[in-house]
Scaffold this motif. Structure first.
Motif, short mmCIF file in Angstrom:
data_model
loop_
_atom_site.label_atom_id
_atom_site.label_comp_id
_atom_site.label_asym_id
_atom_site.label_seq_id
_atom_site.Cartn_x
_atom_site.Cartn_y
_atom_site.Cartn_z
N LEU A 92 29.12 62.47 92.62
CA LEU A 92 30.13 62.56 91.55
C LEU A 92 31.51 62.17 92.07
CD1 LEU A 92 28.94 65.88 89.87
CD2 LEU A 92 28.59 63.54 89.04
N VAL A 93 31.83 62.59 93.29
CA VAL A 93 33.12 62.22 93.88
C VAL A 93 33.19 60.70 94.04
CG1 VAL A 93 34.53 62.40 95.96
CG2 VAL A 93 33.47 64.46 94.99
N GLU A 94 32.09 60.09 94.47
CA GLU A 94 32.06 58.63 94.62
C GLU A 94 32.22 57.94 93.26
OE1 GLU A 94 32.31 56.47 96.86
OE2 GLU A 94 31.66 54.67 95.78
N LEU A 95 31.55 58.45 92.23
CA LEU A 95 31.66 57.86 90.89
C LEU A 95 33.08 58.00 90.36
CD1 LEU A 95 28.30 59.06 89.29
CD2 LEU A 95 28.83 56.83 90.32
N ALA A 96 33.71 59.12 90.63
CA ALA A 96 35.11 59.30 90.20
C ALA A 96 36.02 58.32 90.93
CB ALA A 96 35.55 60.73 90.45
N ARG A 97 35.72 58.08 92.21
CA ARG A 97 36.52 57.12 92.98
C ARG A 97 36.40 55.72 92.37
NH1 ARG A 97 36.12 53.25 96.20
NH2 ARG A 97 33.85 53.31 96.33
N ARG A 98 35.20 55.37 91.92
CA ARG A 98 34.97 54.05 91.31
C ARG A 98 35.64 53.93 89.93
NH1 ARG A 98 28.49 53.06 91.97
NH2 ARG A 98 28.36 53.24 94.23
N GLU A 100 34.47 54.34 86.96
CA GLU A 100 33.68 53.58 85.99
C GLU A 100 33.62 54.26 84.63
OE1 GLU A 100 30.15 53.48 88.37
OE2 GLU A 100 30.55 51.45 89.05
N ILE A 101 33.68 55.58 84.64
CA ILE A 101 33.55 56.33 83.40
C ILE A 101 34.14 57.73 83.64
CG2 ILE A 101 31.23 57.17 84.00
CD1 ILE A 101 30.47 56.80 81.04
N PRO A 102 34.79 58.31 82.65
CA PRO A 102 35.32 59.67 82.83
C PRO A 102 34.18 60.68 83.00
CG PRO A 102 36.21 58.66 80.83
CD PRO A 102 35.15 57.75 81.34
N PRO A 177 22.87 50.61 83.32
CA PRO A 177 22.50 49.68 82.23
C PRO A 177 22.99 50.16 80.87
CG PRO A 177 20.64 50.04 83.70
CD PRO A 177 21.69 51.03 84.11
N LEU A 178 22.94 51.46 80.63
CA LEU A 178 23.42 51.99 79.35
C LEU A 178 24.94 51.88 79.25
CD1 LEU A 178 21.15 55.17 79.23
CD2 LEU A 178 20.96 53.14 77.79
N ILE A 179 25.60 52.12 80.36
CA ILE A 179 27.07 52.03 80.35
C ILE A 179 27.50 50.58 80.13
CG2 ILE A 179 29.12 52.27 81.81
CD1 ILE A 179 27.69 54.75 83.04
N ARG A 180 26.83 49.67 80.83
CA ARG A 180 27.19 48.24 80.66
C ARG A 180 26.92 47.77 79.24
NH1 ARG A 180 24.43 47.59 85.97
NH2 ARG A 180 26.09 47.60 87.51
N SER A 181 25.83 48.21 78.64
CA SER A 181 25.51 47.75 77.29
C SER A 181 26.45 48.35 76.24
CB SER A 181 24.07 48.08 76.94
OG SER A 181 23.91 49.49 76.80
N ARG A 183 29.65 49.31 77.03
CA ARG A 183 31.03 49.21 77.50
C ARG A 183 31.83 48.23 76.64
NH1 ARG A 183 32.31 48.32 83.69
NH2 ARG A 183 32.08 50.55 83.57
N PRO A 184 32.94 48.64 76.15
CA PRO A 184 33.79 47.70 75.41
C PRO A 184 34.41 46.68 76.36
CG PRO A 184 34.90 49.81 75.65
CD PRO A 184 33.53 49.98 76.21
N ALA A 185 34.85 45.58 75.82
CA ALA A 185 35.50 44.55 76.63
C ALA A 185 36.65 45.17 77.40
CB ALA A 185 36.00 43.42 75.74
N GLY A 186 36.75 44.86 78.67
CA GLY A 186 37.82 45.42 79.49
C GLY A 186 37.40 46.68 80.22
N GLY A 187 36.21 47.21 79.92
CA GLY A 187 35.69 48.35 80.65
C GLY A 187 36.24 49.67 80.18
N VAL A 188 35.78 50.70 80.84
CA VAL A 188 36.19 52.07 80.52
C VAL A 188 36.94 52.59 81.72
CG1 VAL A 188 35.36 54.38 80.03
CG2 VAL A 188 34.18 52.42 79.07
N ALA A 189 38.05 53.15 81.50
CA ALA A 189 38.85 53.68 82.60
C ALA A 189 39.07 55.16 82.42
CB ALA A 189 40.20 52.97 82.67
N ASN A 190 39.29 55.84 83.51
CA ASN A 190 39.65 57.24 83.43
C ASN A 190 41.02 57.37 82.80
OD1 ASN A 190 37.42 58.55 84.51
ND2 ASN A 190 38.08 58.14 86.59
N PRO A 191 41.27 58.48 82.12
CA PRO A 191 42.58 58.64 81.48
C PRO A 191 43.67 58.75 82.52
CG PRO A 191 41.30 60.66 81.29
CD PRO A 191 40.41 59.63 81.93
#
Length: 191
Positions: A92-98, A100-102, A177-181, A183-191
């Motif tokens: 989870l810490v690695e995913l937060a560092r990336r 990719e998704i909140p 795969p679910l996130i990519r499918s 994902r809106p254009a420009g990706g999802v960023a943490n707030p």
């Protein structure tokens, strides 16, 4: 005097264990390809239950998942008492560092001080952690135990559920795969 042959009464004594063994072999063979971490959830494809709980860090502040409306997010159910949660925490810490998704935390049936110490010691991957000390919200989400991780799409529907510790292999195979499918254009960023 004509004698009739006795039925093979002792034959069942041998056939029954063989039949039971064959049944077990078939059961294990059919179970080989199944992922035991993935149990069907009646909530998949349905709106994520709404909640509002006090923040783990600040009991005076309320956290509601409606604040993430229109965004894809992860809800991770965790507790400092949970061995599997410790196992997955580095992921989870690695995913937060990336970023990719909140990742929204749902701290479940925990002691507030123990949970805060956990995050201070191991790192805090969550945008926020809601404190569900009574487990009310977890019941609404159909939680069996911790850790569990839900993927909620931008429309607010639960589209995936992981039971047990999350690792990067599971993340790449089941979540990305679910996130990519979705994902809106420009990706999802943490707030």
């Amino acid at each position: 005097m004509i004698s009739t042959p006795n039925p093979p009464r002792g034959l069942w004594r041998y056939l029954l264990p063989v039949a039971a063994l064959l049944g077990l072999i078939v059961f294990f063979y059919l179970s080989l390809g199944r992922d035991m971490q993935t149990l069907p959830s009646p909530l998949i494809g349905k709106p994520a239950p709404q909640f509002e709980l006090p923040s783990l860090e600040d009991p005076a502040r309320m956290i509601a998942n409606r604040e993430l409306a229109g965004r894809m997010y992860i809800l991770n159910v965790w507790g400092s008492w949970c061995v599997g949660c410790r196992q997955e925490h580095g992921t989870l810490v690695e995913l937060a560092r990336r970023a990719e998704i909140p990742i929204l935390g749902l701290n479940w049936k925990d002691e507030r001080e123990a949970a805060l110490h956990w995050l201070q010691t191991l790192g805090d991957p969550y945008i926020a952690s809601a404190f569900d000390d009574e487990g009310r919200v977890a019941i609404d989400w159909g939680v069996y135990g911790a850790p569990e991780t839900f993927l909620v799409d931008a429309t607010g529907r639960i589209i995936h559920k992981q039971i047990g510790p999350l690792d990067l292999q599971i993340w790449e195979r089941d979540f990305m795969p679910l996130i990519r499918s979705g994902r809106p254009a420009g990706g999802v960023a943490n707030p």
